[in-house]
Design a protein around this motif. Structure first.
Motif: not given
Length: 323
Positions: A203-225
């Protein structure tokens, strides 16, 4: 003549030539990627020697096998051992215990590595994350003998640490190890403590492949953890979860002989007797090789059916599945 030559040139290659060309391509590929094939060779040999070659022995489930006559010369009896196994009063007891232990593991143990992976993925300190990962990985490398020994030291009624603590605070001692009502829970807790950390690797290996920019875009849209985990992380690892769930369902008839055998005692025999211990008791201790092989083959067929059905359902729901 010109048209005849063109037809001959356009004609498909003969099966022999086609086979030679495929063989030639295979040899060429193996020569080019020889180090990759050498790297895969130990794994291939392991499965051939310990998984596929022993499958020849399942034929004794349809024989009255005698070690002196051998597999070839033993008498064939068809499904006689299967009929005896299914009509045995112990069959329903074995089925109940095996399914109950596996259902508890599926409900309580299977989701925990996912939850732990999500928690580890949220840690911002790399050093702290690595230390926690190392700590939760370590129990995986302990044998079930050590795990059972630690369980006895902690939960024994007379000298167990837990019971001494209960007595120190004024509570009565609890008979954890010989109480049939607690046996399935003890096995589940052992599995969680031993394998939960190790199960986070994929599961951690699969999470490591997620693009960090997706999280950054979610933060800009106001999404929390929590919102990021629910809408980004979990969908990204959904295919891994489905594949591991399918493979886990294939082991619903397997409990793990060593763990149950080491925790087995006469007081909990009604809830501790499973297919694995029954095959050992009947096949090894009583030398009923054909009968115990029939019981083991039943387990394998049920596991295969569960994998095929769950994989079909996963594909119907839009997932990739195992195959």
């Amino acid at each position: 003549m010109t048209m005849l030559r063109q037809q001959q040139q356009a004609a498909p290659a003969s099966p022999a030539r086609s086979g030679e060309s495929r063989l030639g391509r295979l040899i060429k590929d193996m020569s080019r990627d020889k180090y990759l094939y050498l790297l895969a060779l130990p794994g291939v040999l392991f499965f051939l020697i310990f998984k596929y070659v022993p499958m020849w022995g399942v034929v004794i489930a349809f024989q009255n096998y005698s070690p002196f006559a051998g597999i070839i010369h033993s008498d064939w009896v068809g499904f006689e051992h299967f009929q005896r196994f299914f009509s045995n009063p112990e069959f329903m007891l074995l089925f109940r215990n095996t399914m109950a232990i596996n259902l508890l593991s599926l409900i309580f143990f299977f989701p925990l590595p996912i939850v732990l992976s999500l928690m580890l993925n949220e840690l911002r300190s790399v050093l702290y994350k690595r230390v926690v990962q190392s700590v939760v990985y370590m129990p995986h490398f302990l044998s079930w003998v050590i795990i059972s020994g630690l369980t006895f030291l902690l939960f024994a009624k007379g000298e167990g640490l837990v019971n001494k603590m209960l007595e120190a605070i004024g509570l009565s001692r609890i008979d954890f190890l010989t109480n049939s009502n607690l046996f399935w829970g003890m096995l589940t807790m052992q599995s969680i403590w031993k394998e939960c950390g190790w199960g986070t690797i994929l599961f951690l290996a699969a999470m490591a492949g997620i693009d960090p920019q997706v999280y950054e875009a979610a933060k800009i849209d106001g999404a929390g953890r929590i919102r990021q985990m629910w809408n980004i992380t979990l969908p990204a690892i959904r295919s891994v979860i489905v594949i591991l769930l399918i493979l886990r369902l294939g082991h619903m008839m397997d409990v793990g002989f060593e763990q149950v055998f080491l925790m087995y005692n006469g007081a909990v025999s009604e809830v501790a007797e499973v297919f694995d211990t029954y095959v050992y008791r009947v096949g090894i201790q009583q030398a009923q090789f054909s009968y115990s092989t029939a019981a083991g083959l039943f387990k394998s067929v049920v596991g295969l059916a569960l994998v095929v059905v769950s994989n079909w359902i996963a594909k119907k729901l839009g997932e990739d599945g195992v195959y």
